[in-house]
Design a protein around this motif. Structure first.
Motif, PDB file in Angstrom:
ATOM      1  N   GLN A   1       0.832  -1.204   0.000  1.00  0.00           N
ATOM      2  CA  GLN A   1       0.000   0.000   0.000  1.00  0.00           C
ATOM      3  C   GLN A   1       0.871   1.260   0.000  1.00  0.00           C
ATOM      4  N   TRP A   2       1.932   1.255   0.770  1.00  0.00           N
ATOM      5  CA  TRP A   2       2.839   2.401   0.742  1.00  0.00           C
ATOM      6  C   TRP A   2       3.499   2.529  -0.627  1.00  0.00           C
ATOM      7  N   ARG A   3       3.914   1.400  -1.176  1.00  0.00           N
ATOM      8  CA  ARG A   3       4.567   1.422  -2.489  1.00  0.00           C
ATOM      9  C   ARG A   3       3.609   1.966  -3.558  1.00  0.00           C
ATOM     10  N   LYS A   4       2.364   1.581  -3.475  1.00  0.00           N
ATOM     11  CA  LYS A   4       1.354   2.019  -4.433  1.00  0.00           C
ATOM     12  C   LYS A   4       1.151   3.528  -4.385  1.00  0.00           C
ATOM     13  N   ASN A   5       1.322   4.111  -3.206  1.00  0.00           N
ATOM     14  CA  ASN A   5       1.068   5.541  -3.023  1.00  0.00           C
ATOM     15  C   ASN A   5       2.344   6.381  -2.989  1.00  0.00           C
ATOM     16  N   SER A   6       3.465   5.800  -3.406  1.00  0.00           N
ATOM     17  CA  SER A   6       4.748   6.495  -3.343  1.00  0.00           C
ATOM     18  C   SER A   6       5.345   6.689  -4.722  1.00  0.00           C
ATOM     19  N   VAL A   7       6.245   7.651  -4.804  1.00  0.00           N
ATOM     20  CA  VAL A   7       6.988   7.872  -6.039  1.00  0.00           C
ATOM     21  C   VAL A   7       8.396   7.304  -5.950  1.00  0.00           C
ATOM     22  N   SER A   8       8.854   7.006  -4.739  1.00  0.00           N
ATOM     23  CA  SER A   8      10.150   6.349  -4.567  1.00  0.00           C
ATOM     24  C   SER A   8      10.164   5.595  -3.248  1.00  0.00           C
ATOM     25  N   GLU A   9      11.006   4.573  -3.194  1.00  0.00           N
ATOM     26  CA  GLU A   9      11.113   3.736  -1.998  1.00  0.00           C
ATOM     27  C   GLU A   9      12.581   3.451  -1.706  1.00  0.00           C
ATOM     28  N   PHE A  10      12.953   3.620  -0.445  1.00  0.00           N
ATOM     29  CA  PHE A  10      14.271   3.228   0.040  1.00  0.00           C
ATOM     30  C   PHE A  10      14.079   2.077   1.012  1.00  0.00           C
ATOM     31  N   ARG A  11      14.901   1.028   0.875  1.00  0.00           N
ATOM     32  CA  ARG A  11      14.846  -0.083   1.810  1.00  0.00           C
ATOM     33  C   ARG A  11      16.258  -0.485   2.202  1.00  0.00           C
ATOM     34  N   ALA A  12      16.471  -0.637   3.497  1.00  0.00           N
ATOM     35  CA  ALA A  12      17.759  -1.111   4.006  1.00  0.00           C
ATOM     36  C   ALA A  12      17.529  -2.340   4.870  1.00  0.00           C
ATOM     37  N   VAL A  13      18.282  -3.388   4.606  1.00  0.00           N
ATOM     38  CA  VAL A  13      18.263  -4.597   5.440  1.00  0.00           C
ATOM     39  C   VAL A  13      19.432  -4.486   6.410  1.00  0.00           C
ATOM     40  N   LEU A  14      19.116  -4.570   7.701  1.00  0.00           N
ATOM     41  CA  LEU A  14      20.092  -4.258   8.740  1.00  0.00           C
ATOM     42  C   LEU A  14      20.245  -5.405   9.737  1.00  0.00           C
ATOM     43  N   GLU A  15      21.454  -5.551  10.258  1.00  0.00           N
ATOM     44  CA  GLU A  15      21.721  -6.500  11.337  1.00  0.00           C
ATOM     45  C   GLU A  15      22.371  -5.750  12.489  1.00  0.00           C
TER      46      GLU A  15
END
Length: 218
Positions: free
Chosen positions: A78-92
């Motif tokens: 839903q956020w992706r559908k309503n966004s123009v860009s997405e940042f994602r970080a996988v963290l440990e």
């Protein structure tokens, strides 16, 4: 594993964002794939006052068992559908000190990490200390923005006032250590924190950046 998302939206999607900030928690609480999570507003990270807020960027930090499943979850879609860009970080987690909402959510598991590092700071400011805190912030944020090894930093918060923090990306663990322990402005802020006790709760955590998708500066 910890996953951090930041979405950039257009003004027409602000109503969606405001509703999602209130409703996502009910969906996430029912998910067996999700442990600790926080929906976040963002800001420039310069003054930490309400005027700092960026209504076009929103975030989510979550502890998940299966990242691929979460990446295709209802909330993220839903956020992706309503966004123009997405940042994602996988963290440990490398280290974590303090609490967030009376929890210690980040258990250190990463060892001997030499790659890029993310840091999350978060604090619950005592109401009677807000103005004193705001007056002390500018020198620290100025030194942060110019810190050697900093890739990017933004303000994060669960509310416009009182619940404030930062999410930052660094080239290495040494870079953030130099800022935290050798920078004059940051050292003064640490001393002032001890003197004025303006936090009722605080957390500082460092993470190994395992994967990045998109740009946090979009």
């Amino acid at each position: 594993m910890i996953v951090a998302y930041f979405w950039t939206i257009t003004p027409r999607s602000i109503p969606f964002a405001l509703v999602a900030m209130g409703m996502d928690r009910f969906v996430l609480r029912r998910s067996s794939n999700v442990g600790f999570f926080k929906s976040l507003g963002t800001g420039k990270g310069e003054t930490f006052t309400p005027s700092d807020a960026n209504t076009l960027r929103w975030g989510l930090i979550a502890q998940v068992h299966d990242i691929d499943t979460f990446d295709q979850s209802f909330v993220v879609k839903q956020w992706r559908k309503n966004s123009v860009s997405e940042f994602r970080a996988v963290l440990e987690p490398i280290s974590s000190h303090g609490q967030w909402a009376k929890q210690e959510p980040f258990i250190a598991t990463a060892k001997d990490w030499t790659g890029p590092v993310a840091a999350i700071t978060r604090a619950r400011i005592r109401w009677h200390q807000n103005f004193r805190f705001w007056s002390s912030v500018p020198p620290v944020t100025m030194s942060l923005k110019s810190a050697p090894g900093l890739i990017s930093a933004i303000g994060i918060g669960e509310a416009p006032i009182g619940l404030q923090g930062t999410f930052s990306l660094w080239e290495s663990g040494d870079a953030i250590k130099n800022f935290a322990y050798k920078g004059a402005a940051h050292q003064k802020a640490i001393a002032d924190t001890s003197t004025y006790k303006w936090y009722s709760e605080e957390l500082f955590a460092r993470f190994a950046v395992k994967e990045i998708r998109g740009s946090i500066n979009s």
